[in-house]
Design an enzyme around this catalytic site. Sequence first.
Site, mmCIF file in Angstrom:
data_model
loop_
_atom_site.group_PDB
_atom_site.id
_atom_site.type_symbol
_atom_site.label_atom_id
_atom_site.label_comp_id
_atom_site.label_asym_id
_atom_site.label_seq_id
_atom_site.Cartn_x
_atom_site.Cartn_y
_atom_site.Cartn_z
ATOM 1 N N GLY A 57 -50.745 -57.147 22.995
ATOM 2 C CA GLY A 57 -51.778 -56.828 22.016
ATOM 3 C C GLY A 57 -52.236 -58.096 21.334
ATOM 4 N N GLN A 62 -56.103 -63.167 14.910
ATOM 5 C CA GLN A 62 -55.189 -64.165 15.486
ATOM 6 C C GLN A 62 -55.916 -65.298 16.189
ATOM 7 O OE1 GLN A 62 -52.773 -60.856 17.396
ATOM 8 N NE2 GLN A 62 -51.194 -62.406 17.107
ATOM 9 N N CYS A 102 -44.469 -61.331 18.095
ATOM 10 C CA CYS A 102 -45.890 -61.533 17.781
ATOM 11 C C CYS A 102 -46.298 -62.894 18.322
ATOM 12 C CB CYS A 102 -46.080 -61.483 16.273
ATOM 13 S SG CYS A 102 -47.770 -61.789 15.748
ATOM 14 N N LEU A 103 -47.468 -62.965 18.951
ATOM 15 C CA LEU A 103 -47.955 -64.236 19.490
ATOM 16 C C LEU A 103 -48.178 -65.261 18.380
ATOM 17 C CD1 LEU A 103 -50.447 -62.894 22.189
ATOM 18 C CD2 LEU A 103 -48.150 -63.835 22.549
ATOM 19 N N HIS A 144 -49.347 -52.521 14.774
ATOM 20 C CA HIS A 144 -49.067 -53.951 14.579
ATOM 21 C C HIS A 144 -50.385 -54.745 14.514
ATOM 22 C CE1 HIS A 144 -46.673 -57.740 15.746
ATOM 23 N NE2 HIS A 144 -47.940 -58.108 15.962
ATOM 24 N N GLU A 145 -51.315 -54.425 15.440
ATOM 25 C CA GLU A 145 -52.584 -55.176 15.498
ATOM 26 C C GLU A 145 -53.502 -54.829 14.322
ATOM 27 O OE1 GLU A 145 -52.287 -57.513 17.455
ATOM 28 O OE2 GLU A 145 -50.776 -56.692 18.814
ATOM 29 N N HIS A 148 -52.651 -56.904 11.464
ATOM 30 C CA HIS A 148 -53.261 -58.245 11.516
ATOM 31 C C HIS A 148 -54.653 -58.226 10.891
ATOM 32 C CE1 HIS A 148 -50.528 -60.799 13.741
ATOM 33 N NE2 HIS A 148 -50.422 -59.951 14.747
HETATM 34 ZN ZN ZN Z 1 -48.961 -59.933 16.211
#
Ligand code: ZN
Length: 181
Positions: A57, A62, A102-103, A144-145, A148
């Site tokens: 995701g 991000q 998480c990236l 989660h997204e 963000h």
């Molecule tokens: Zn993330």
Amino acid sequence: MVNGPKGLLEIMAKLKILEFPDPRLRKKAAPVEVVDDALRVLIGDMFETMYDAPGIGLAATQVDVHKRLLVADVSSDKSEPFALINPQIIEKDGVTVTDEGCLSVPGYYESVERAEHIRVRFLDRKGEAVEMDAAGLLAVCIQHEIDHLDGRLFVDYLSEAKRQRIRKKLEKERRNAAVAL
Ligand code: ZN
């Protein structure tokens, strides 16, 4: 979001992913006004960046684009891509605990509690309103997204001490990387 520490392929990501504690990750994204070709190009770049990372995701926040847009694909063979524009959770129930990564917080995985099932309303790539039920990993990923897009990170669910520990380690790693020749 990242699913587990085992990566698939490491290739160049198309867009640069911001990393915690970058203050730009704290910006609240604005609703998308028009679903046009420029947005569809961004969606394509976000998928490429997410698959390359690899992750399951990615939120526009991000990649430093502060619009309410996220992409997700929790399949193991890139077969279930979803792009959600202006996503809104309209129903949620159940509780599930997942080891999330998480990236934007590379290398860290921590247990986070979220709703197990959600119903989400969004615009698709054609700009059409859609409602979708999601469960399990996809439901967790979408929550989660969306966090963000609201400037929230999964580390915000951890204790202050744990979050500061992760922050210090990441900053140290980045300093070391900066002087490595
Ligand atoms: Zn993330």
